[in-house]
Design a protein around this motif. Structure first.
Motif, PDB file in Angstrom:
ATOM      1  N   CYS A 256       1.225  -1.393  -0.382  1.00  0.00           N
ATOM      2  CA  CYS A 256       0.131   0.133   0.267  1.00  0.00           C
ATOM      3  C   CYS A 256       0.753   1.078   0.222  1.00  0.00           C
ATOM      4  O   CYS A 256       2.081   1.768   0.585  1.00  0.00           O
ATOM      5  CB  CYS A 256      -0.944   0.270   0.778  1.00  0.00           C
ATOM      6  N   PHE A 257       0.575   2.007  -0.715  1.00  0.00           N
ATOM      7  CA  PHE A 257       1.001   3.816  -0.040  1.00  0.00           C
ATOM      8  C   PHE A 257       0.388   4.652  -0.913  1.00  0.00           C
ATOM      9  O   PHE A 257      -1.057   5.260  -0.911  1.00  0.00           O
ATOM     10  CB  PHE A 257       2.183   3.801  -1.427  1.00  0.00           C
ATOM     11  N   ASN A 258       0.456   6.084  -0.566  1.00  0.00           N
ATOM     12  CA  ASN A 258      -0.093   6.850  -0.787  1.00  0.00           C
ATOM     13  C   ASN A 258       0.189   8.067  -1.117  1.00  0.00           C
ATOM     14  O   ASN A 258      -0.324   9.144  -0.823  1.00  0.00           O
ATOM     15  CB  ASN A 258      -1.896   7.097   0.772  1.00  0.00           C
ATOM     16  N   ARG A 259       1.291   8.131  -1.786  1.00  0.00           N
ATOM     17  CA  ARG A 259       2.356   9.480  -2.283  1.00  0.00           C
ATOM     18  C   ARG A 259       2.977   9.174  -3.510  1.00  0.00           C
ATOM     19  O   ARG A 259       2.403   7.972  -3.618  1.00  0.00           O
ATOM     20  CB  ARG A 259       2.758   9.944  -1.550  1.00  0.00           C
ATOM     21  N   LEU A 260       2.830   9.557  -4.849  1.00  0.00           N
ATOM     22  CA  LEU A 260       3.713   9.445  -5.504  1.00  0.00           C
ATOM     23  C   LEU A 260       5.017  10.405  -5.711  1.00  0.00           C
ATOM     24  O   LEU A 260       5.548  11.278  -5.940  1.00  0.00           O
ATOM     25  CB  LEU A 260       2.439  10.113  -6.493  1.00  0.00           C
TER      26      LEU A 260
ATOM     27  N   LEU B  61      -4.861  10.022   2.958  1.00  0.00           N
ATOM     28  CA  LEU B  61      -5.310  10.028   1.586  1.00  0.00           C
ATOM     29  C   LEU B  61      -4.578  10.397   0.669  1.00  0.00           C
ATOM     30  O   LEU B  61      -4.273  11.531   0.885  1.00  0.00           O
ATOM     31  CB  LEU B  61      -6.652  11.373   1.603  1.00  0.00           C
ATOM     32  N   HIS B  62      -4.942   9.985  -0.570  1.00  0.00           N
ATOM     33  CA  HIS B  62      -5.738   8.403  -0.677  1.00  0.00           C
ATOM     34  C   HIS B  62      -4.813   7.039  -0.850  1.00  0.00           C
ATOM     35  O   HIS B  62      -3.598   6.906  -0.799  1.00  0.00           O
ATOM     36  CB  HIS B  62      -6.023   8.282  -2.094  1.00  0.00           C
ATOM     37  N   GLN B  63      -5.387   6.006   0.483  1.00  0.00           N
ATOM     38  CA  GLN B  63      -4.780   4.533   0.236  1.00  0.00           C
ATOM     39  C   GLN B  63      -5.154   3.693  -1.163  1.00  0.00           C
ATOM     40  O   GLN B  63      -6.344   3.298  -1.174  1.00  0.00           O
ATOM     41  CB  GLN B  63      -4.978   4.362   1.345  1.00  0.00           C
ATOM     42  N   LEU B  64      -3.438   3.763  -2.067  1.00  0.00           N
ATOM     43  CA  LEU B  64      -3.848   2.923  -2.872  1.00  0.00           C
ATOM     44  C   LEU B  64      -3.214   1.430  -2.651  1.00  0.00           C
ATOM     45  O   LEU B  64      -1.696   0.898  -2.048  1.00  0.00           O
ATOM     46  CB  LEU B  64      -2.762   3.287  -4.345  1.00  0.00           C
ATOM     47  N   ALA B  65      -3.659   0.203  -3.297  1.00  0.00           N
ATOM     48  CA  ALA B  65      -2.827  -0.946  -3.377  1.00  0.00           C
ATOM     49  C   ALA B  65      -1.954  -1.193  -4.485  1.00  0.00           C
ATOM     50  O   ALA B  65      -2.185   0.013  -5.696  1.00  0.00           O
ATOM     51  CB  ALA B  65      -4.238  -1.898  -3.585  1.00  0.00           C
TER      52      ALA B  65
ATOM     53  N   PRO C 117       2.998   9.407  11.521  1.00  0.00           N
ATOM     54  CA  PRO C 117       2.750   8.909  10.538  1.00  0.00           C
ATOM     55  C   PRO C 117       2.148   9.316   9.251  1.00  0.00           C
ATOM     56  O   PRO C 117       0.852   8.234   9.854  1.00  0.00           O
ATOM     57  CB  PRO C 117       3.856   7.937   9.805  1.00  0.00           C
ATOM     58  N   SER C 118       1.994  10.091   8.242  1.00  0.00           N
ATOM     59  CA  SER C 118       0.526   9.869   7.483  1.00  0.00           C
ATOM     60  C   SER C 118       0.992   9.360   6.113  1.00  0.00           C
ATOM     61  O   SER C 118       0.659   9.322   5.106  1.00  0.00           O
ATOM     62  CB  SER C 118      -0.418  10.411   7.473  1.00  0.00           C
ATOM     63  N   ALA C 119       2.183   9.160   5.590  1.00  0.00           N
ATOM     64  CA  ALA C 119       2.981   9.451   4.531  1.00  0.00           C
ATOM     65  C   ALA C 119       3.352   8.106   3.950  1.00  0.00           C
ATOM     66  O   ALA C 119       4.496   7.718   4.668  1.00  0.00           O
ATOM     67  CB  ALA C 119       3.691  10.634   4.153  1.00  0.00           C
ATOM     68  N   PHE C 120       2.719   6.947   3.075  1.00  0.00           N
ATOM     69  CA  PHE C 120       3.360   6.017   3.076  1.00  0.00           C
ATOM     70  C   PHE C 120       3.678   5.550   1.734  1.00  0.00           C
ATOM     71  O   PHE C 120       3.341   6.110   0.744  1.00  0.00           O
ATOM     72  CB  PHE C 120       2.149   5.275   3.270  1.00  0.00           C
ATOM     73  N   PRO C 121       4.801   5.046   1.054  1.00  0.00           N
ATOM     74  CA  PRO C 121       5.803   4.588   2.508  1.00  0.00           C
ATOM     75  C   PRO C 121       6.701   5.576   3.499  1.00  0.00           C
ATOM     76  O   PRO C 121       7.232   6.492   2.855  1.00  0.00           O
ATOM     77  CB  PRO C 121       7.174   3.525   1.522  1.00  0.00           C
ATOM     78  N   SER C 122       6.457   5.104   4.553  1.00  0.00           N
ATOM     79  CA  SER C 122       6.862   6.145   5.342  1.00  0.00           C
ATOM     80  C   SER C 122       8.951   6.325   5.368  1.00  0.00           C
ATOM     81  O   SER C 122       9.342   7.215   5.453  1.00  0.00           O
ATOM     82  CB  SER C 122       6.817   6.344   6.433  1.00  0.00           C
ATOM     83  N   ALA C 123       9.486   4.985   4.605  1.00  0.00           N
ATOM     84  CA  ALA C 123      10.630   5.424   4.526  1.00  0.00           C
ATOM     85  C   ALA C 123      10.868   6.108   3.416  1.00  0.00           C
ATOM     86  O   ALA C 123      12.532   7.105   3.555  1.00  0.00           O
ATOM     87  CB  ALA C 123      11.316   4.362   4.498  1.00  0.00           C
TER      88      ALA C 123
END
Length: 465
Positions: free
Chosen positions: A55-59, A108-112, A235-241
């Protein structure tokens, strides 16, 4: 009809008493024609564990692929809820009073995904065909201040549950709601987001655009990490690493709010079962992410939410190299069948233009605001002394939508927010014309076959049919 509806509602509730409707994923692998669509690759994004799942939610171009698929493979995206907060089915507006200890809207938005496609290189294009979609949960939508097309008008929150209605809760015939007892919304599912990963040139261009808009007083979501929680350190931005507050490059992690050349959050009904999206690859492997799935939506998603669901989405992908006839298609492009031709339902359509909307006393009494100019138009130099915005589809759509809401209020007694949330899942904003300067005209198209019982009678009388 009412007895049948009650029986079907009961059967749906029995099947879906758990937080999620459950059924073996293998059952999802059969189409209506009986042809097997067993997935070759499966990725699972978990609603309450995005950072610990696929899952991720940033580009960002460096987000690692969680899996790879060959062209032609059947890929199953088990998509999470768009946000990570847990909704309570026994409550309504309380679902908007987010627990400050829980990461929520910042996710927002969590994506597979993202899923890499073998053989796809930057500069290639891919064709993503939606094979099937199944709902895993009840749906919900809401209206709230600072969100949606009428964000500056809404002052009070409104939350609504949509329940599957039909023999199969994962592929219901309709969505029904306690807030709208004489309304049935057809099941027309599609992913609000299908995206590929951008390259750094795209990231820099989008960042610059958003920063200019915000600096001018407009609305945009800036790149970077947000933190939530009681102590402000969740944290709210994924992947957090990569994208989290202490990640390696959070400042270049784009938000998923606005669509762009990577397609992204286009919220188009056209990217549905049987239809295909063609989009350019900006990184090797392309990196496909899917999420924000909608069980139904009106064109415009005007309240900020459609019927939001967790879902199982199956796709297949073709790689398009230069020299392939399909490479001539601009990116992004969708093609396929229409899902909601106008001829299917009697309708009423409200026309909007670019003028300053007049305050409506009934809605003023509900504490609805009528600001002028709207905040985004300050970036165009529109002043409060003006009464018109030339060639502006935003104002045309806004005025058409207000007329539709007023009509629903007058005929069915809906509140402003109630009518707005219904419009978000059922009313299509359609461009009427853009050539008759200085007016640009938009229609708010309301299909009448969504109404049943007394509501249907009242609507038909009101439109003279």
């Amino acid at each position: 009809e009412n007895i049948m509806l009650a029986k079907l509602r009961c059967s749906v509730l029995i099947v879906c008493l758990a937080e999620k409707c459950t059924r073996p994923v293998a059952a999802f692998g059969a189409t209506e024609s009986g042809t097997s669509l067993t997935p070759d690759v499966t990725v699972v994004g978990e609603t309450d564990n995005c950072d610990g799942s696929q899952c991720f939610n940033r580009l960002h171009p460096d987000i690692p692929m969680v899996a790879y698929a060959k062209p032609g493979d059947v890929i199953l995206f088990d998509t999470p809820q768009a946000t990570s907060d847990k909704k309570d089915r026994t409550k309504t507006e309380e679902n908007l009073a987010f627990d400050p200890s829980v990461v929520h809207i910042g996710t927002l938005h969590q994506l597979a995904g993202p899923v890499g496609i073998e053989g796809a290189k930057a500069g290639d294009k891919i064709a993503i065909t939606i094979l099937d979609i199944q709902a895993k949960s009840w749906g919900w939508n809401h209206a709230n201040s600072n969100l949606g097309m009428l964000s500056d008008m809404v002052k009070k929150p409104y939350f609504n549950w949509w329940k599957p209605f039909g023999s199969d809760p994962m592929k219901p015939d309709f969505w029904v709601s306690d807030h709208f007892p004489d309304v049935r919304i057809p099941y027309h599912p599609f992913p609000g987001i299908v995206t590929v990963l951008p390259n750094m040139d795209v990231v820099k261009r989008v960042k610059a655009r958003e920063e200019i808009i915000v600096a001018a007083g407009g609305t945009a979501q800036l790149a970077g990490s947000l933190t939530m929680g009681v102590t402000g350190d969740m944290p709210s931005a994924f992947p957090s690493a990569l994208c989290g507050e202490y990640g390696t490059d959070p400042d270049n992690c784009l938000r998923t709010i606005a669509p762009d050349v990577y397609y992204g959050n286009e919220d188009s009904q056209r990217i549905t079962i049987g239809n295909t999206l063609v989009v350019e690859c900006f990184v090797d492997g392309c990196g496909i992410g899917i999420g924000d799935v909608h069980g139904a939506q009106g064109d415009g998603e005007v309240s900020i939410t459609a019927i939001e669901i967790e879902a199982l989405v199956k796709v297949k992908v073709k790689v398009i190299k230069k020299g392939d006839p399909m490479y001539a298609m601009p990116s992004p492009t969708t093609f396929g069948k229409s899902i909601a031709p106008l001829a299917k339902s009697p309708f009423v359509s409200f026309h909007g233009f670019g003028g300053k909307p007049e305050p409506i006393p009934e809605f003023i009494a509900e504490e609805v605001a009528f600001p002028w100019p709207i905040a985004q138009h300050t970036t165009l130099g529109v002043s409060e002394n003006s009464t018109f915005v030339a060639d502006n589809l935003q104002m045309g759509g806004r005025n058409a939508l207000i007329k539709c809401i007023k009509f629903l209020h007058d005929v069915l007694g809906y509140s402003f927010n109630q009518a707005l949330t219904l419009a978000s899942v059922a009313v299509d904003l359609r461009v009427a014309q853009v050539v008759d300067k200085p007016q640009a005209s938009v229609e708010a198209y309301l299909p009448l076959d969504i109404f049943t019982g007394e509501a249907a009678k009242k609507m038909m009388l009101a439109v003279g049919l």
